[in-house]
Design a protein around this motif. Structure first.
Motif: not given
Ligand code: PMP
Length: 336
Positions: A114-121, A88-95, A190-197, A66-69
């Motif tokens: 783009v954000n240097d720490d973004a987990k994906y684009l 609803r699930y993380l910080n969205v940076n509209v690049a 293998d990066r899914a959150r524990q609560e991912t359906p 949740p704290a990721d971008t």
């Protein structure tokens, strides 16, 4: 095969998804799409449910905390929806956002923030409603590229190895609605959150061969036939050339006329969805009525943009394009 699949005595619609007969259906579907798109070995191909819309949520749930971008480039209503759901699930940076270009062009990649720490684009490679498509996907970030390819997958060759995740609802170029193709690079499983359906958890579904619950068997079967059809047509490069030609004919006719207009920057005009307007919008209803009378159906533009739209997926033969152009020329002669 509907009443008797592979001489098994079972019909396709009644056969158990756990049966060897159905297993061979899904094995061949996966093998074919891998072949058609040259999917590298270190990618999983998943057949999920919930449409591309569920992937708007599945992507952040599978790839982030949740704290990721994550970076989103919004080039039309579908990428905006994807970004809206992801918020609803993380910080969205509209690049970058194409709204000040009225979504008629893709913002210059040199201006994307783009954000240097973004987990994906995240990109929507083809925007189905506005008709904007990335013909060259820029390299602007080190983060994995996540692509909504719902309305472009199988329309041309793609380099799967450039992407972390590719997802696409089936109902354009793959097969019947109800199945969603997700192609994921193995290191992202293998990066899914524990609560991912479980049914949208990429690792769970990869381990269960996309069958942790009952899959949409019929849609999966037909998708396999469509992949086979592409192979028989000569492969994805042949399909790509055909689509380039089909779209090129329509754009050339629109550009040669002052009666029809397509507002999209020629550098990013979609091969699959071609919106167009008439110089006299009061004739829209007449155009739609007369085109229907000429057996040219579904030309009404999306309610968000109005006008007309020719959606010319793989199932539309070149003869359909020629029929449309003939009608458009005649219509212009009568009303222009
Ligand atoms: N993304 C794009 C580019 C689309 O065209 C669509 C459907 N038209 C969607 C997402 C949503 O797909 P689905 O209806 O499969 O959830």
């Amino acid at each position: 095969e509907l009443p008797n699949l592979d001489e098994s005595g079972f019909g396709l619609l009644e056969v158990s998804h756990r049966s060897p007969t159905f297993q061979s259906v899904i094995d061949s579907a996966e093998e074919r799409i891998r072949r058609v798109l040259s999917v590298p070995e270190d990618y999983e191909v998943l057949f999920l449910q919930g449409g591309a819309t569920l992937q708007f949520a599945a992507v952040p749930l599978n790839l982030t905390d949740p704290a990721d971008t994550a970076d989103y480039v919004t080039t039309g209503n579908w990428s905006k929806k994807a970004a809206g759901e992801a918020k609803r699930y993380l910080n969205v940076n509209v690049a970058a956002d194409g709204s000040n270009l009225h979504y008629e062009a893709i913002p210059d990649p040199a201006t994307w923030r783009v954000n240097d720490d973004a987990k994906y684009l995240h990109l929507a490679i083809n925007e189905t409603v506005v008709g904007v498509e990335f013909h060259d996907v820029p390299s602007v970030s080190n983060a994995p590229l996540v692509a909504d390819m719902s309305s472009t997958i199988l329309s041309r060759p793609i380099d799967v190895s450039r992407y972390g995740v590719i997802y696409a609802g089936a109902q354009k170029n793959i097969g019947p609605a109800g199945i969603t193709v997700v192609i994921v690079r193995e290191d992202l499983l293998d990066r899914a959150r524990q609560e991912t359906p479980a049914v949208i958890n990429y690792r769970v579904m990869a381990d269960a061969e996309s069958m942790s619950n009952t899959p949409p068997t019929f849609a999966w079967y037909v998708a396999g036939l469509v992949f086979e059809w592409i192979m028989k047509e000569g492969g994805i490069a042949v399909i790509g050339e055909r689509n380039r030609r089909k779209a090129g004919k329509i754009y050339a006719a629109i550009d040669a006329s002052s009666f029809y207009n397509n507002p999209i920057d020629p550098a990013c005009r979609s091969w699959m969805n071609i919106p167009f307007t008439l110089s006299a919008p009061e004739l829209d209803a007449v155009f739609l009525r007369e085109s229907e009378e000429a057996d040219l159906l579904n030309l009404k533009g999306h309610r968000l943009v109005g006008g007309m739209r020719a959606s010319i997926y793989n199932a539309m033969p070149e003869a359909g394009i020629d029929a449309l152009l003939k009608f458009m020329t005649e219509f212009e002669t009568r009303h222009g």
